[in-house]
Motif scaffolding. Structure first.
Motif, PDB file in Angstrom:
ATOM      1  N   ARG A 339       0.829  -1.209   0.000  1.00 27.65           N
ATOM      2  CA  ARG A 339       0.000   0.000   0.000  1.00 27.65           C
ATOM      3  C   ARG A 339       0.863   1.258   0.000  1.00 27.65           C
ATOM      4  NH1 ARG A 339      -2.867  -0.369   5.994  1.00 27.65           N
ATOM      5  NH2 ARG A 339      -1.127   0.422   7.244  1.00 27.65           N
ATOM      6  N   ASP A 340       2.077   1.195   0.528  1.00 27.06           N
ATOM      7  CA  ASP A 340       2.992   2.343   0.463  1.00 27.06           C
ATOM      8  C   ASP A 340       3.499   2.535  -0.962  1.00 27.06           C
ATOM      9  OD1 ASP A 340       2.637   2.723   3.154  1.00 27.06           O
ATOM     10  OD2 ASP A 340       4.521   1.757   3.742  1.00 27.06           O
ATOM     11  N   LEU A 341       3.736   1.435  -1.666  1.00 25.83           N
ATOM     12  CA  LEU A 341       4.148   1.538  -3.067  1.00 25.83           C
ATOM     13  C   LEU A 341       2.989   2.041  -3.923  1.00 25.83           C
ATOM     14  CD1 LEU A 341       6.227  -1.747  -3.289  1.00 25.83           C
ATOM     15  CD2 LEU A 341       7.124   0.590  -3.396  1.00 25.83           C
ATOM     16  N   ALA A 342       1.756   1.669  -3.560  1.00 28.15           N
ATOM     17  CA  ALA A 342       0.594   2.196  -4.272  1.00 28.15           C
ATOM     18  C   ALA A 342       0.491   3.707  -4.088  1.00 28.15           C
ATOM     19  CB  ALA A 342      -0.681   1.510  -3.780  1.00 28.15           C
ATOM     20  N   ALA A 343       0.779   4.174  -2.885  1.00 26.81           N
ATOM     21  CA  ALA A 343       0.770   5.615  -2.632  1.00 26.81           C
ATOM     22  C   ALA A 343       1.835   6.314  -3.467  1.00 26.81           C
ATOM     23  CB  ALA A 343       0.984   5.881  -1.145  1.00 26.81           C
ATOM     24  N   LEU A 344       2.980   5.677  -3.594  1.00 21.50           N
ATOM     25  CA  LEU A 344       4.059   6.240  -4.411  1.00 21.50           C
ATOM     26  C   LEU A 344       3.625   6.359  -5.875  1.00 21.50           C
ATOM     27  CD1 LEU A 344       7.063   7.103  -3.990  1.00 21.50           C
ATOM     28  CD2 LEU A 344       7.683   4.798  -4.739  1.00 21.50           C
ATOM     29  N   ALA A 345       2.746   5.437  -6.293  1.00 22.23           N
ATOM     30  CA  ALA A 345       2.274   5.439  -7.683  1.00 22.23           C
ATOM     31  C   ALA A 345       1.101   6.379  -7.898  1.00 22.23           C
ATOM     32  CB  ALA A 345       1.872   4.024  -8.088  1.00 22.23           C
ATOM     33  N   GLY A 346       0.564   6.974  -6.806  1.00 22.45           N
ATOM     34  CA  GLY A 346      -0.513   7.941  -6.968  1.00 22.45           C
ATOM     35  C   GLY A 346      -1.803   7.579  -6.275  1.00 22.45           C
ATOM     36  N   PHE A 347      -1.849   6.458  -5.556  1.00 19.98           N
ATOM     37  CA  PHE A 347      -3.058   6.064  -4.836  1.00 19.98           C
ATOM     38  C   PHE A 347      -2.822   6.256  -3.339  1.00 19.98           C
ATOM     39  CE2 PHE A 347      -3.332   3.618  -8.784  1.00 19.98           C
ATOM     40  CZ  PHE A 347      -4.628   3.907  -9.189  1.00 19.98           C
ATOM     41  N   ASP A 348      -3.048   7.482  -2.870  1.00 16.05           N
ATOM     42  CA  ASP A 348      -2.791   7.784  -1.464  1.00 16.05           C
ATOM     43  C   ASP A 348      -3.816   7.130  -0.550  1.00 16.05           C
ATOM     44  OD1 ASP A 348      -0.535   9.483  -1.939  1.00 16.05           O
ATOM     45  OD2 ASP A 348      -1.943  10.962  -2.728  1.00 16.05           O
ATOM     46  N   GLU A 349      -5.038   6.968  -1.036  1.00 20.04           N
ATOM     47  CA  GLU A 349      -6.087   6.340  -0.240  1.00 20.04           C
ATOM     48  C   GLU A 349      -6.747   5.231  -1.059  1.00 20.04           C
ATOM     49  OE1 GLU A 349      -8.856   9.194   1.141  1.00 20.04           O
ATOM     50  OE2 GLU A 349      -7.362  10.379   2.242  1.00 20.04           O
ATOM     51  N   ASP A 350      -7.237   4.231  -0.376  1.00 22.86           N
ATOM     52  CA  ASP A 350      -7.951   3.118  -1.001  1.00 22.86           C
ATOM     53  C   ASP A 350      -7.225   2.587  -2.235  1.00 22.86           C
ATOM     54  OD1 ASP A 350      -9.984   3.347   0.891  1.00 22.86           O
ATOM     55  OD2 ASP A 350     -11.035   4.849  -0.320  1.00 22.86           O
ATOM     56  N   PRO A 351      -6.032   2.065  -2.074  1.00 27.50           N
ATOM     57  CA  PRO A 351      -5.293   1.551  -3.232  1.00 27.50           C
ATOM     58  C   PRO A 351      -6.050   0.416  -3.905  1.00 27.50           C
ATOM     59  CG  PRO A 351      -4.271   0.835  -1.186  1.00 27.50           C
ATOM     60  CD  PRO A 351      -5.300   1.855  -0.816  1.00 27.50           C
ATOM     61  N   PRO A 352      -5.977   0.348  -5.229  1.00 29.91           N
ATOM     62  CA  PRO A 352      -6.662  -0.719  -5.971  1.00 29.91           C
ATOM     63  C   PRO A 352      -5.779  -1.963  -6.044  1.00 29.91           C
ATOM     64  CG  PRO A 352      -5.611   0.756  -7.503  1.00 29.91           C
ATOM     65  CD  PRO A 352      -5.285   1.290  -6.124  1.00 29.91           C
ATOM     66  N   GLY A 353      -6.192  -2.895  -6.906  1.00 31.89           N
ATOM     67  CA  GLY A 353      -5.378  -4.081  -7.121  1.00 31.89           C
ATOM     68  C   GLY A 353      -4.107  -3.750  -7.866  1.00 31.89           C
ATOM     69  N   VAL A 354      -3.267  -4.757  -8.023  1.00 32.96           N
ATOM     70  CA  VAL A 354      -1.971  -4.545  -8.661  1.00 32.96           C
ATOM     71  C   VAL A 354      -1.636  -5.729  -9.561  1.00 32.96           C
ATOM     72  CG1 VAL A 354      -0.701  -5.564  -6.711  1.00 32.96           C
ATOM     73  CG2 VAL A 354       0.472  -3.995  -8.270  1.00 32.96           C
ATOM     74  N   LEU A 355      -1.060  -5.421 -10.686  1.00 37.89           N
ATOM     75  CA  LEU A 355      -0.517  -6.432 -11.576  1.00 37.89           C
ATOM     76  C   LEU A 355       0.969  -6.584 -11.261  1.00 37.89           C
ATOM     77  CD1 LEU A 355      -0.574  -8.312 -14.052  1.00 37.89           C
ATOM     78  CD2 LEU A 355      -0.136  -6.284 -15.472  1.00 37.89           C
ATOM     79  N   VAL A 356       1.372  -7.790 -10.945  1.00 34.57           N
ATOM     80  CA  VAL A 356       2.755  -8.074 -10.566  1.00 34.57           C
ATOM     81  C   VAL A 356       3.427  -8.832 -11.704  1.00 34.57           C
ATOM     82  CG1 VAL A 356       4.263  -9.113  -8.843  1.00 34.57           C
ATOM     83  CG2 VAL A 356       2.006  -8.249  -8.164  1.00 34.57           C
ATOM     84  N   GLU A 357       4.585  -8.363 -12.113  1.00 32.53           N
ATOM     85  CA  GLU A 357       5.339  -9.031 -13.182  1.00 32.53           C
ATOM     86  C   GLU A 357       6.702  -9.443 -12.656  1.00 32.53           C
ATOM     87  OE1 GLU A 357       5.036  -7.110 -17.104  1.00 32.53           O
ATOM     88  OE2 GLU A 357       3.722  -5.642 -16.131  1.00 32.53           O
ATOM     89  N   SER A 358       7.144 -10.606 -13.112  1.00 32.33           N
ATOM     90  CA  SER A 358       8.404 -11.183 -12.648  1.00 32.33           C
ATOM     91  C   SER A 358       9.456 -11.154 -13.747  1.00 32.33           C
ATOM     92  CB  SER A 358       8.153 -12.632 -12.206  1.00 32.33           C
ATOM     93  OG  SER A 358       9.358 -13.293 -11.901  1.00 32.33           O
ATOM     94  N   LEU A 359      10.708 -11.263 -13.332  1.00 28.69           N
ATOM     95  CA  LEU A 359      11.796 -11.453 -14.290  1.00 28.69           C
ATOM     96  C   LEU A 359      11.762 -12.848 -14.904  1.00 28.69           C
ATOM     97  CD1 LEU A 359      14.769  -9.961 -12.214  1.00 28.69           C
ATOM     98  CD2 LEU A 359      13.705  -8.903 -14.231  1.00 28.69           C
ATOM     99  N   GLN A 360      10.985 -13.746 -14.329  1.00 29.48           N
ATOM    100  CA  GLN A 360      10.894 -15.125 -14.788  1.00 29.48           C
ATOM    101  C   GLN A 360      10.594 -15.162 -16.279  1.00 29.48           C
ATOM    102  OE1 GLN A 360       8.272 -17.493 -12.385  1.00 29.48           O
ATOM    103  NE2 GLN A 360       7.911 -18.993 -14.010  1.00 29.48           N
ATOM    104  N   ARG A 361      11.346 -15.948 -17.036  1.00 30.13           N
ATOM    105  CA  ARG A 361      11.238 -15.929 -18.490  1.00 30.13           C
ATOM    106  C   ARG A 361      10.222 -16.925 -19.043  1.00 30.13           C
ATOM    107  NH1 ARG A 361      16.510 -14.326 -17.554  1.00 30.13           N
ATOM    108  NH2 ARG A 361      17.209 -12.595 -18.859  1.00 30.13           N
TER     109      ARG A 361
END
Length: 423
Positions: A339-361
């Motif tokens: 949720r702190d990273l969501a705030a860094l991205a612009g969602f200070d309150e009520d952060p939404p879901g997140v798409l997570v991507e890996s280096l895995q090939r």
């Protein structure tokens, strides 16, 4: 005395000579499976719901499920051991029931060879349900055991095969229970438990066709037969349950998954399925040049591992639990809250879901989606350390996701990008 008729085929009732076969033994084994299979089916459905398949196509490994997904709900983060309990119960119970299933199939095998195949429309429906029941049971148990051992010898992906197979099997199972339950109740009421357990003689012949017309001499009582089935189940329980529970049983978990990487010892010395080398992660990918890209309404922010270490760090004690049934005890993770990273991205309150991507090939779940409730939970971290040390390469260095109550594959390793917003 005339000679006994010659038996040449399993379709001949005289081929089957065990004095133990009969409706009583079959009914007892059926009652055990009635409760066990119902629990297996329910925990299997819950396991599928834990992937949050309605959230994103990335999480949905059965995209053509249609009405079969009617029950799906937003998977919670409390209690944090929820998936560990559910999947441990599912896998441990499934393996423990194998001797009961085999004994049940043995008890009814004469009916599988009975001729003619269909004497009436009702009989044809019953035989078809029996075929689907036996075939579905064998398919589900075999694919489940292979998955537990990380042996993917079946064609296609485990997820849709096991999911659709479970619905076919359970549908046939329900039909079979409806057809046979009145007979089971009658048999168990009419035949005394103690007398039938001790008596090695054949049961009275009836319309089921299970009682051998020319039974051989008994070598074991029904109590002994059920005891052997119970002993087999107990042995499988002892050699399986330890992969989920803590304590001395961890040492006896011989049936735990094999084929994963060796975690070694120390703070990172807990089980893994996929090593960095297995999924194509090289040292240069996770070195000084690595950057985490965080995306949202404010655009993209690139953070090195040093940058992440300068942000407020938090700790959480959480297990990892995987679909194969194994889980760790609570490990002590430390990192940046999602949720702190969501705030860094612009969602200070009520952060939404997140798409997570890996280096895995290559391989499944290189990308995965997490719900808003998972992002908002203060225990959900982009972990940088575990048990007081840096993550090892096989545990996801330089950064990995750790979320309470989530299946292991959603705790993405080797994270390269987080995109917050509508999924």
């Amino acid at each position: 005395m005339p000679p006994a008729p010659r038996v040449t085929s399993p379709a001949d009732p005289g081929f089957w000579r065990s004095p133990l076969r009969g409706p009583w033994l079959t009914s007892v084994l059926g009652v055990v499976l009635l409760f066990g299979v119902t629990v297996l089916f329910m925990t299997g459905l819950l396991s599928y719901a834990a992937y949050n398949p309605n959230l994103s196509s990335l999480n949905d490994k059965t995209p053509d499920k249609g009405l079969l997904g009617f029950y799906l709900f937003d998977w919670p983060t409390d209690p944090h051991w929820l998936y560990r309990l559910n999947q441990g119960l599912h896998v441990t119970l499934g393996i423990t029931l194998i001797p009961v299933l085999l004994a049940k199939l043995w008890s009814v095998i004469p009916k599988l060879f009975a001729l003619p195949p269909a004497r009436s429309v009702g009989h044809a429906i019953e035989r078809l349900s029996l075929l689907l029941l036996v075939g579905g049971a064998l398919f589900e148990f075999v694919t489940g055991v292979l998955n537990v051992q990380l042996e993917y010898l079946f064609p296609g992906s485990f997820y849709p095969l096991h999911f659709y197979g479970a619905w076919v099997f359970f549908g046939a199972f329900v039909a079979h229970v409806v057809l046979r339950m009145p007979q089971v109740v009658r048999v168990l009421r009419e035949q005394g438990w103690r007398e039938r357990l001790r008596d090695p003689r054949p049961e009275p012949a009836d319309e089921t066709g299970l009682v051998a017309p020319r039974a051989a001499a008994a070598t074991v009582s029904r109590r002994g037969a059920l005891g052997m089935v119970g002993a087999g189940s107990a042995l499988l329980f002892v050699t399986t349950a330890g992969q989920t529970v803590d304590g001395p049983l961890r040492r006896t978990a011989l049936f735990a998954p094999h084929g994963g990487g060796d975690p070694g010892s120390g703070p990172n010395g807990f089980q893994i399925n996929k090593t960095a080398a297995k999924v194509g992660i090289e040292r240069r990918d996770t070195g000084e040049a690595w950057r985490l890209v965080v995306g949202g309404p404010r655009g993209e922010v690139k953070l090195s591992r040093s940058d992440l270490l300068q942000l407020p760090l938090h700790s959480a004690a959480l297990p990892i639990a995987c679909v194969e049934g194994w889980s760790t005890s609570d490990q002590w993770w430390r990192g940046v809250r999602l949720r702190d990273l969501a705030a860094l991205a612009g969602f200070d309150e009520d952060p939404p879901g997140v798409l997570v991507e890996s280096l895995q090939r290559h391989g499944a779940f290189r990308k995965a989606a997490l719900r808003d409730n998972q992002v908002r939970d203060p225990r959900s971290l982009l972990a940088l350390h575990v048990n007081g040390e840096d993550l090892s390469p096989d545990h996801g260095y330089p950064a990995r996701i750790i979320v309470p109550a989530a299946p292991g594959v959603l705790n993405t390793k080797w994270v390269s990008r987080l995109t917050f917003g509508e999924l």
